[in-house]
Scaffold this motif. Structure first.
Motif, PDB file in Angstrom:
ATOM      1  N   ARG A 341      56.729  33.121 -16.978  1.00  0.00           N
ATOM      2  CA  ARG A 341      56.721  34.099 -18.070  1.00  0.00           C
ATOM      3  C   ARG A 341      55.899  35.326 -17.706  1.00  0.00           C
ATOM      4  O   ARG A 341      54.812  35.207 -17.164  1.00  0.00           O
ATOM      5  CB  ARG A 341      56.045  33.489 -19.303  1.00  0.00           C
ATOM      6  CG  ARG A 341      56.984  32.749 -20.178  1.00  0.00           C
ATOM      7  CD  ARG A 341      56.396  32.433 -21.540  1.00  0.00           C
ATOM      8  NE  ARG A 341      57.245  31.410 -22.125  1.00  0.00           N
ATOM      9  CZ  ARG A 341      57.097  30.117 -21.878  1.00  0.00           C
ATOM     10  NH1 ARG A 341      56.109  29.696 -21.141  1.00  0.00           N
ATOM     11  NH2 ARG A 341      57.931  29.242 -22.385  1.00  0.00           N
ATOM     12  N   PRO A 345      58.087  40.928 -24.656  1.00  0.00           N
ATOM     13  CA  PRO A 345      58.894  42.161 -24.696  1.00  0.00           C
ATOM     14  C   PRO A 345      58.369  43.125 -25.768  1.00  0.00           C
ATOM     15  O   PRO A 345      57.870  42.686 -26.802  1.00  0.00           O
ATOM     16  CB  PRO A 345      60.289  41.659 -25.082  1.00  0.00           C
ATOM     17  CG  PRO A 345      60.274  40.186 -24.948  1.00  0.00           C
ATOM     18  CD  PRO A 345      58.861  39.725 -24.976  1.00  0.00           C
ATOM     19  N   THR A 346      58.487  44.406 -25.486  1.00  0.00           N
ATOM     20  CA  THR A 346      58.034  45.399 -26.465  1.00  0.00           C
ATOM     21  C   THR A 346      59.189  45.750 -27.410  1.00  0.00           C
ATOM     22  O   THR A 346      60.364  45.570 -27.073  1.00  0.00           O
ATOM     23  CB  THR A 346      57.586  46.699 -25.770  1.00  0.00           C
ATOM     24  OG1 THR A 346      58.686  47.202 -25.012  1.00  0.00           O
ATOM     25  CG2 THR A 346      56.408  46.455 -24.837  1.00  0.00           C
ATOM     26  N   LEU A 347      58.849  46.293 -28.572  1.00  0.00           N
ATOM     27  CA  LEU A 347      59.886  46.687 -29.531  1.00  0.00           C
ATOM     28  C   LEU A 347      60.770  47.780 -28.948  1.00  0.00           C
ATOM     29  O   LEU A 347      61.985  47.807 -29.168  1.00  0.00           O
ATOM     30  CB  LEU A 347      59.233  47.183 -30.827  1.00  0.00           C
ATOM     31  CG  LEU A 347      58.558  46.099 -31.676  1.00  0.00           C
ATOM     32  CD1 LEU A 347      57.827  46.738 -32.866  1.00  0.00           C
ATOM     33  CD2 LEU A 347      59.585  45.079 -32.159  1.00  0.00           C
ATOM     34  N   THR A 350      64.126  47.205 -23.496  1.00  0.00           N
ATOM     35  CA  THR A 350      65.458  46.603 -23.547  1.00  0.00           C
ATOM     36  C   THR A 350      65.399  45.096 -23.280  1.00  0.00           C
ATOM     37  O   THR A 350      66.357  44.379 -23.557  1.00  0.00           O
ATOM     38  CB  THR A 350      66.361  47.245 -22.476  1.00  0.00           C
ATOM     39  OG1 THR A 350      65.661  47.219 -21.234  1.00  0.00           O
ATOM     40  CG2 THR A 350      66.739  48.662 -22.832  1.00  0.00           C
ATOM     41  N   LYS A 351      64.289  44.634 -22.726  1.00  0.00           N
ATOM     42  CA  LYS A 351      64.156  43.200 -22.418  1.00  0.00           C
ATOM     43  C   LYS A 351      64.013  42.400 -23.706  1.00  0.00           C
ATOM     44  O   LYS A 351      63.281  42.815 -24.600  1.00  0.00           O
ATOM     45  CB  LYS A 351      62.886  42.989 -21.590  1.00  0.00           C
ATOM     46  CG  LYS A 351      63.115  42.920 -20.104  1.00  0.00           C
ATOM     47  CD  LYS A 351      61.835  42.719 -19.320  1.00  0.00           C
ATOM     48  CE  LYS A 351      60.848  41.763 -19.977  1.00  0.00           C
ATOM     49  NZ  LYS A 351      59.628  41.559 -19.180  1.00  0.00           N
ATOM     50  N   ASP A 352      64.692  41.265 -23.814  1.00  0.00           N
ATOM     51  CA  ASP A 352      64.469  40.488 -25.033  1.00  0.00           C
ATOM     52  C   ASP A 352      63.813  39.142 -24.763  1.00  0.00           C
ATOM     53  O   ASP A 352      63.591  38.352 -25.680  1.00  0.00           O
ATOM     54  CB  ASP A 352      65.766  40.323 -25.838  1.00  0.00           C
ATOM     55  CG  ASP A 352      66.855  39.685 -25.003  1.00  0.00           C
ATOM     56  OD1 ASP A 352      66.545  39.241 -23.868  1.00  0.00           O
ATOM     57  OD2 ASP A 352      68.001  39.626 -25.472  1.00  0.00           O
ATOM     58  N   SER A 353      63.507  38.870 -23.499  1.00  0.00           N
ATOM     59  CA  SER A 353      62.848  37.589 -23.188  1.00  0.00           C
ATOM     60  C   SER A 353      61.656  37.839 -22.265  1.00  0.00           C
ATOM     61  O   SER A 353      61.732  38.701 -21.381  1.00  0.00           O
ATOM     62  CB  SER A 353      63.847  36.669 -22.498  1.00  0.00           C
ATOM     63  OG  SER A 353      63.168  35.624 -21.844  1.00  0.00           O
TER      64      SER A 353
END
Ligand code: BDR
Ligand code: CA
Length: 385
Positions: A341, A345-347, A350-353
């Motif tokens: 890990r 991810p930040t708001l 584009t990463k969601d994991s």
């Protein structure tokens, strides 16, 4: 956990979402060992990448006094001091050891993408703690370090071990020049990194701090890495007693080592330190010469390259953490289920994991302990004999 060969270079590469320079690496990820010596003939081919540097100077002298090594090249890089000092310092060591047969090739003047930060505060303005030696007469070879490394690796595929004791810029440049380099190299033993805090920032060890991007490329290259970091090299303090032993040796190497030791100890005391300097880089050479002096654990190591405060930090992922003990069966399960890990991810991103690798596969064996007396016995004996 003992070093295991149960994973392949391909497994490591397949689980990498960030590997850039890795191509067809299919061999077993095993760590380089010296061949059993049946007489003087059994030698291991090595290239030493270095930024001399007080402890680099010791490491170079140790390597050149070690009959187990066939030193194919020495490749200075900018680090402790700029290249226009590390290059002549390396040539000086080669002359002192009477080993002008070893090609010395100039490496990178600057890190890949950053301005050079030196450690002249620790190594003195000339890089040798203020110990002055004549200008070298020997010249570097014409070939740039990165190209020489690739050429030697191609000539002896699977035989050459890189011993790196400076920032990893030259090795990263070589990986960029030849996409087959990682597959041709037998292994890489580095002084660099730390799993227990840094020495130039609270997070980062100097060699990785200077060029974190290069460090990351090397850790993700697929080359089997032995990491000898501050976790162990902090326990290699040079003492007055070592100085005495070196100064009683008659050889040019012993006398030069004593001179550097005297200057470096005095320089370190003038900075207010009660102990030191540490022989970080000689321990990396020793890890190759006699790995039984250290103990190792397998980790997946990655390098922080973005942190405003933490760039150059080495993070070691392992399913075995702290005092957690598991049965062998549960341990195997933990290893097969572990993911790697990164940050949440930040708001805006584009990463969601947070998962950066879907499987834990070690890329390094990391030195976690050493026998300091055996290390110094070997170092001082070889320098002063
Ligand atoms: C490393 O940094 C340099 O200052 C030393 O030569 C060694 O390679 C220790 O952090
Ligand atoms: Ca060094």
């Amino acid at each position: 956990m003992s070093p295991s060969n149960s994973f392949t270079r391909r497994q490591f590469v397949n689980t990498s979402t960030a590997a850039v320079f890795v191509s067809n690496l299919a061999g077993i990820l095993s760590f380089p060992q010296l061949p059993a010596r049946n007489g003087a003939a059994a030698q291991s081919r090595v290239i030493i990448d270095t930024d001399p540097g007080v402890d680099d100077a010791f490491a170079l002298l140790l390597a050149m006094r070690s009959p187990e090594l066939k030193i194919e090249a020495i490749t200075p890089v900018a680090g402790n001091v700029p290249l226009d000092l590390t290059l002549p310092n390396a040539l000086r060591m080669v002359e002192i050891a009477g080993r002008t047969d070893i090609p010395v090739a100039a490496g990178a003047k600057t890190p890949l993408t950053r301005r050079l930060v030196t450690a002249a505060y620790a190594h003195g303005e000339n890089g040798l703690g203020g110990a002055v030696f004549p200008e070298p007469k020997t010249k570097p070879v014409d070939e740039p370090a990165a190209e020489l490394i690739c050429r030697i690796a191609r000539k002896y595929p699977g035989e050459v071990t890189l011993i790196t004791i400076g920032p990893l810029t030259n090795i990263a440049a070589a990986l960029a020049v030849d996409s087959n380099l990682a597959g041709n190299i037998r292994g890489l033993v580095m002084m660099g990194g730390s799993l227990s805090g840094g020495n130039i920032t609270p997070a980062a060890e100097f060699n990785i701090y200077v060029d974190p991007e290069a460090g990351r490329m090397v850790f993700q290259s697929g080359i089997p890495i032995t990491m000898v970091g501050l976790d162990v090299t902090r326990k290699t303090t040079l003492t007055e007693e070592h100085f005495k032993q070196l100064s009683s040796g008659k050889s040019a190497v012993s006398q030069a080592a004593a001179k550097i030791a005297r200057n470096a100890i005095d320089h370190t005391r003038s900075l207010g330190f009660l102990v030191g300097p540490n022989m970080h880089d000689s321990l990396a050479v020793t890890a190759f010469l006699d790995p039984s002096i250290l103990t190792f654990e397998n980790y997946y190591v990655d390098v922080e390259v973005k942190g405003e405060l933490t760039a150059g930090q080495t993070l070691g992922y392992s399913p075995t953490s702290g005092d957690l003990r598991r049965t062998p069966e549960k341990q195997k399960q933990a290893e097969s289920r572990m993911v790697v890990r990164g940050s949440a991810p930040t708001l805006a991103g584009t990463k969601d994991s947070p998962v950066i690798r879907d499987r834990w596969v070690p890329n390094a064996r990391v030195a976690v302990n050493l026998d300091s007396s055996r290390f110094f016995d070997l170092l001082i004996a070889r320098l002063s004999s």
